[in-house]
Structures are given as C-alpha cells and as structure tokens.
Design a protein around this motif. Structure first.
Motif, PDB file in Angstrom:
ATOM      1  N   UNK A  15      38.886  48.794  52.515  1.00 23.81           N
ATOM      2  CA  UNK A  15      37.906  49.844  52.346  1.00 23.81           C
ATOM      3  C   UNK A  15      37.942  50.801  52.083  1.00 23.81           C
ATOM      4  N   UNK A  16      40.151  51.264  51.770  1.00 26.73           N
ATOM      5  CA  UNK A  16      40.274  52.240  51.506  1.00 26.73           C
ATOM      6  C   UNK A  16      40.994  52.423  49.932  1.00 26.73           C
ATOM      7  N   UNK A  17      41.208  51.035  49.956  1.00 27.06           N
ATOM      8  CA  UNK A  17      41.507  51.478  48.607  1.00 27.06           C
ATOM      9  C   UNK A  17      40.574  51.724  47.374  1.00 27.06           C
ATOM     10  N   UNK A  18      41.227  52.399  46.407  1.00 17.48           N
ATOM     11  CA  UNK A  18      40.110  52.627  44.870  1.00 17.48           C
ATOM     12  C   UNK A  18      39.993  51.974  44.236  1.00 17.48           C
ATOM     13  N   UNK A  19      40.975  50.863  43.741  1.00 18.52           N
ATOM     14  CA  UNK A  19      40.278  50.025  43.364  1.00 18.52           C
ATOM     15  C   UNK A  19      39.390  48.811  44.143  1.00 18.52           C
ATOM     16  N   UNK A  20      38.899  48.873  45.060  1.00 22.70           N
ATOM     17  CA  UNK A  20      38.710  47.307  45.581  1.00 22.70           C
ATOM     18  C   UNK A  20      37.324  46.728  44.757  1.00 22.70           C
ATOM     19  N   UNK A  21      37.527  45.498  44.937  1.00 26.02           N
ATOM     20  CA  UNK A  21      36.487  44.741  45.034  1.00 26.02           C
ATOM     21  C   UNK A  21      35.989  44.043  45.568  1.00 26.02           C
ATOM     22  N   UNK A  22      34.728  43.137  44.997  1.00 25.75           N
ATOM     23  CA  UNK A  22      33.902  42.569  46.664  1.00 25.75           C
ATOM     24  C   UNK A  22      34.757  41.520  46.924  1.00 25.75           C
ATOM     25  N   UNK A  23      34.661  41.519  48.266  1.00 24.08           N
ATOM     26  CA  UNK A  23      35.229  40.461  49.250  1.00 24.08           C
ATOM     27  C   UNK A  23      34.715  38.888  49.601  1.00 24.08           C
ATOM     28  N   UNK A  24      35.235  38.452  49.704  1.00 21.65           N
ATOM     29  CA  UNK A  24      34.937  37.667  49.851  1.00 21.65           C
ATOM     30  C   UNK A  24      35.638  36.846  51.152  1.00 21.65           C
ATOM     31  N   UNK A  25      34.898  36.875  52.454  1.00 21.94           N
ATOM     32  CA  UNK A  25      35.543  36.017  53.380  1.00 21.94           C
ATOM     33  C   UNK A  25      35.271  34.848  53.656  1.00 21.94           C
ATOM     34  N   UNK A 102      26.593  34.644  43.927  1.00 24.03           N
ATOM     35  CA  UNK A 102      28.456  34.973  44.164  1.00 24.03           C
ATOM     36  C   UNK A 102      28.522  34.607  42.005  1.00 24.03           C
ATOM     37  N   UNK A 103      28.119  34.690  41.240  1.00 26.39           N
ATOM     38  CA  UNK A 103      28.319  35.327  39.865  1.00 26.39           C
ATOM     39  C   UNK A 103      27.461  36.856  40.063  1.00 26.39           C
ATOM     40  N   UNK A 104      26.581  37.562  41.016  1.00 25.80           N
ATOM     41  CA  UNK A 104      26.220  39.097  41.448  1.00 25.80           C
ATOM     42  C   UNK A 104      27.781  39.436  41.605  1.00 25.80           C
ATOM     43  N   UNK A 105      28.577  39.456  42.056  1.00 28.70           N
ATOM     44  CA  UNK A 105      29.771  40.101  42.999  1.00 28.70           C
ATOM     45  C   UNK A 105      30.431  40.294  41.557  1.00 28.70           C
ATOM     46  N   UNK A 106      30.634  39.738  41.105  1.00 34.50           N
ATOM     47  CA  UNK A 106      30.815  40.639  39.234  1.00 34.50           C
ATOM     48  C   UNK A 106      30.908  41.915  39.424  1.00 34.50           C
ATOM     49  N   UNK A 107      29.265  41.961  38.774  1.00 31.62           N
ATOM     50  CA  UNK A 107      28.567  42.744  38.114  1.00 31.62           C
ATOM     51  C   UNK A 107      28.643  43.944  39.050  1.00 31.62           C
ATOM     52  N   UNK A 108      28.660  43.986  40.883  1.00 37.89           N
ATOM     53  CA  UNK A 108      28.741  44.752  41.816  1.00 37.89           C
ATOM     54  C   UNK A 108      29.914  45.202  41.377  1.00 37.89           C
ATOM     55  N   UNK A 109      30.781  44.473  41.095  1.00 37.09           N
ATOM     56  CA  UNK A 109      32.205  45.350  40.578  1.00 37.09           C
ATOM     57  C   UNK A 109      32.249  46.424  39.317  1.00 37.09           C
ATOM     58  N   UNK A 110      31.489  45.642  38.438  1.00 33.64           N
ATOM     59  CA  UNK A 110      31.728  46.080  37.155  1.00 33.64           C
ATOM     60  C   UNK A 110      30.322  47.199  37.118  1.00 33.64           C
ATOM     61  N   UNK A 111      29.685  47.434  37.428  1.00 30.89           N
ATOM     62  CA  UNK A 111      28.353  48.376  37.744  1.00 30.89           C
ATOM     63  C   UNK A 111      27.536  48.763  38.860  1.00 30.89           C
ATOM     64  N   UNK A 112      28.373  48.801  39.708  1.00 29.22           N
ATOM     65  CA  UNK A 112      28.089  49.211  41.294  1.00 29.22           C
ATOM     66  C   UNK A 112      29.702  49.668  41.508  1.00 29.22           C
ATOM     67  N   UNK A 113      30.628  50.022  41.179  1.00 28.78           N
ATOM     68  CA  UNK A 113      31.707  50.226  41.854  1.00 28.78           C
ATOM     69  C   UNK A 113      32.379  50.686  43.413  1.00 28.78           C
ATOM     70  N   UNK A 114      31.115  51.766  43.345  1.00 31.04           N
ATOM     71  CA  UNK A 114      31.201  52.216  44.211  1.00 31.04           C
ATOM     72  C   UNK A 114      30.888  52.120  45.671  1.00 31.04           C
ATOM     73  N   UNK A 115      29.636  50.934  45.681  1.00 27.99           N
ATOM     74  CA  UNK A 115      28.848  49.915  46.796  1.00 27.99           C
ATOM     75  C   UNK A 115      30.058  49.159  46.999  1.00 27.99           C
ATOM     76  N   UNK A 116      30.262  49.433  48.845  1.00 34.40           N
ATOM     77  CA  UNK A 116      31.186  48.030  49.276  1.00 34.40           C
ATOM     78  C   UNK A 116      30.651  47.045  49.806  1.00 34.40           C
ATOM     79  N   UNK A 117      31.131  45.765  48.879  1.00 32.65           N
ATOM     80  CA  UNK A 117      30.038  44.739  49.210  1.00 32.65           C
ATOM     81  C   UNK A 117      31.443  43.677  49.441  1.00 32.65           C
TER      82      UNK A 117
END
Length: 453
Positions: A15-25, A102-117
């Motif tokens: 959560x605290x990381x500036x370059x946070x990527x969508x996380x798969x648990x 699953x494919x859309x996780x890429x677009x969350x990272x590239x286009x909506x990076x401020x949203x935590x996913x």
C-alpha cells in the motif's frame, strides 16, 4: 473471528509503495484470502468488492471495454468521487472465473495507477492457460497458506505464548506450555475454519464435517480442470489415497497399486501441485548454493495442511493420547508439519522445501530438510533420540564445508559441539518442534554467535 495473519505486513508495504502494481493474492481455497483482504480494507476510506462467481459482479467487465469507463461506473454505483482513487481499495475476488479481468490488471496499472487493486483466486494456474497475454511485469504476487503456529497462538488468544515464541533463544520456562499448545495445533492443523470451530467449542468430534467440506470442494475444483475422463479418474484416485504415502518417497508408475502409467500420474500430480493441494517436494544432492531440485529422483508428497492429513488417516483421536508426536504415523507427521511451517513463511515466492539425498549402490543417506542461508546449505534432521544416531546428518557434515547443523525434536533448546562417526567436528542446534516458523531466525542467531573452538 479475526485472524492476525503475518502477511498483513506485506500488504501494508504494498500500500505504501509509490510504484505499486495490482496485487494477485494466491493460495488454495479456504486458506483465508478473502478474510485477509477484508481485514486489510479497514485501512482504506472506501472499499469496493467484486466476486466474479456472481453474475451481477461479472457484468461490469462484460458491459465495458475501457478500464476508465469501468472505474467511472463502479465509483458512481458506490457513490465515490473520482478524487478518492488513492483512498479506495478495489478487491476482485475469484478472478480466475473471468480471464478478461486478469488481463485488465495491466490496464489498472497503466491507466488508473492511483487506484489500489487486489485480486484473489485459488486456481489461477488453470485460468492463466486461457489467457493469450498475461500481464507479466504489470502485477505482483503474494502467497497465503494455512495458519502457522505463530498465527495459531494469536488466533486462540495466547499472547504470552506468542511473546515467548518470539524470543531468540526461547526461555526454558516456556517449553512445557509451547509443547502443549503445539500438540493441539499439530492435530487439527491450520485451516482457518477448522481453527475457528475448535476455538468455539474445543471438540474434535465437531471438526469432521469441516474437513469433509473443504476436501469435497477441492475435489470438485480440481476435477473441473482435468482435460479428459482418464485424467479425472487419476486425480480422484490420488486424492483418495495419497495421504497413505506421507511416510515415503513415491513413484508415479502404478501409484497407489493402480494400473495408471507414469505419464498419467505425473500429469495428475502436476494439476494437484498447481492447485496447491498436494505438492511434489523433490530432493537435492547439492552441498553448495543454489539448491536445485533433482526431478529425476523420487519426490515426497507435501499436503496443504497436516490437520487434513490427520483427519484422512483417522488418527486424530490417537494423537490426542500421545505425549510425544515423534513417532506419529511412522515418524512422518512432524517432518511434514515442519515443512509446512517453513512453506508458510514464503509470502513472495512459491518455493518448496528440499530434502537431501546421497545414493550409492551399497548405501544411501537422506536428510529431512536442507535450508539455504548466506551461501551455505544447512541440514535439518527431524528426530528424537541421541545425536550420535544421526547417521545421515553425519554423512552430510562430513562433506559440507561448514560446521552448522540443526535437529528438530521433542526436547528443549540447546547447542552441542559434537563429532561425526568419521571424526568431523560440528555444532548441532537442537530446536523443539514448536520453533518451525522461527528456523530462519535461529539459523541467523546460530551462525552469528557460535563457532568451533
């Protein structure tokens, strides 16, 4: 009931990381992934949860082909303004049900990076096979396992025992209490629902229906991903009898007195391994790092949870009456559980424990576990009895270039300076069973504070 999972610290770092990527648990069903995320979500102002087993939640992905419009619609439905992206956690549960998600996780990272996913799924390996372009480099992974002994102590509210467990080295006054508590944990295992029911009434007689429910769900899941009738039969066969082979290395050909060929059993085993229900732990012959699996040699079976194995073997009542679990199920129970404890510490990777073998025509040696630390490979034997009888460990110490060895047993913590049967001096750290999750800490303490005179 709230479980204090130690992996929560990894989520806080994410959560605290500036370059946070969508996380798969990732992890098997019913190890507590959804509960963990819901608890973590309390650290956010807003929380949106989608379960892709529900048609109504999948509809968001079906209706939109642009991730920004998708987020706009989702925020509108939940009455959240766009300036709250950074304060919102979007949780996509059972993501394996929809490859598009699953494919859309890429677009969350590239286009909506401020949203935590965060997403979670229990059979992702199979879903990934259906995806043409998995978002490699655009997502992060975190692994969740059944509760380990540290987490079990927190769950039952025994904070003083938990505090004692954290001390390195452990105080002698804590030994009896920790052994008694570990005994119960070793019997029931660490599946969250099982622990919850046991805390509520403490009756083993009320647990079988929980074990049956979990195992039944696993059978339904895995059989769905078997590609043909024969493979489904092999998977079913393995799941019905594999626990009987906990005490030995296995061969695929005719596994479990069947007529199934090596290729069929191997494919079925890999399906179960991908589902993280039954894993294949291969030996190594390495005495130096990095440790490598020797897949030409016979593996051992590692099950998701020792408590479920005990139930399948029908030995839980018998274990209750035992003072020392060293010899439980032909001596295989505690080694399996210690391996499970070490696996539970692997939050970031899907690595498996190794055991060491030395095979010659006229003799063979086998060390229960080996552990890699700062360029050294340390042997771990899991046995009671006198240190002088640790013949395989002695063979290992005669060949490795350092003096450090571990034994896990029912006795108290101590360090001994010993000599192998061939005359090689070495240091043996003896650790009681309940310190399985603390092995890395003790190895660090051992090597930093002790050396041969």
């Amino acid at each position: 009931m709230k479980f204090n999972r130690y992996v929560i610290a990894q989520l806080q770092n994410w959560k605290a990381c500036n370059n946070r990527k969508p996380l798969i648990l990732r992890g098997a069903r019913q190890v507590g992934k959804t509960t963990l995320v819901r608890e973590f979500a309390k650290s956010y102002i807003h929380f949106i949860s989608l379960n892709l087993e529900k048609v109504s939640d999948r509809k968001y992905f079906d209706d939109y082909d642009d991730v920004n419009i998708f987020v706009d619609a989702l925020f509108l439905m939940n009455n959240i303004t766009q300036d709250k992206l950074q304060d919102t956690l979007l949780f996509i549960d059972e993501i394996q049900e929809l490859p598009k998600a699953i494919q859309w996780l890429r677009y969350f990272y590239e286009e909506v990076p401020r949203l935590h996913v965060i997403s979670a799924g229990s059979l992702l390996e199979f879903a990934m096979q259906k995806i043409e372009s998995f978002p490699v480099g655009r997502v992060e992974f975190l692994y969740l396992h059944p509760l380990n002994f540290r987490e079990y102590l927190e769950a039952i509210g025994h904070t003083l025992a938990s505090e004692q467990l954290a001390n390195v080295p452990v105080s002698p006054i804590a030994h009896t209490t920790l052994m008694k508590l570990f005994h119960r944990y070793a019997i029931i295992g660490g599946m969250p629902e099982v622990v919850k029911i046991d805390i509520e009434d403490g009756m083993l007689a009320n647990l079988p229906k929980i074990y049956e429910s979990i195992w039944g769900a696993y059978k339904e899941d895995v059989e769905k991903y078997s590609t043909n009738t024969t493979l489904r039969r092999v998977v079913k066969h393995i799941m019905e009898i594999a626990h009987l082979y906990l005490d030995q290395r296995i061969k695929f050909q005719n596994f479990g007195n069947s007529n199934y060929r090596s290729r069929e059993v191997g494919e079925a085993m890999r399906i179960l391994d991908d589902a993280k229900i039954i894993r294949l732990n291969y030996p190594t012959t390495d005495l130096e790092t990095p440790i490598k699996s020797d897949i030409k040699k016979s593996p051992r079976l590692q099950f998701l949870d020792t408590g479920m194995v005990n139930y399948s073997l029908g030995i839980q009542g018998q274990l209750l009456a035992m003072d020392n679990l060293s010899n439980a199920f032909k001596g295989a129970l505690i080694p399996h559980l210690i391996a499970q404890e070490l696996i539970s510490l692997n939050y970031m990777t899907n690595t498996k424990p190794h055991f060491w073998v030395r095979q010659k025509k006229q003799s063979s040696s086998e060390v229960d576990l080996v552990y890699q630390y700062k360029g050294k490979v340390l042997p771990i034997e899991i046995k009671s009895g006198r240190a002088g009888k640790l013949r395989s460990l002695h063979q290992f110490m005669d060949r490795v270039g350092h003096p450090y060895a571990l034994r896990i047993y029912a006795g108290e913590y101590k360090i001994e300076e010993l000599t192998t049967l061939s005359g090689t001096p070495y240091l043996l750290m003896n650790l009681p069973y309940y310190l399985g999750t603390k092995i890395p800490n003790y190895i660090e303490y051992f090597m930093n504070n002790y050396s041969l005179n």
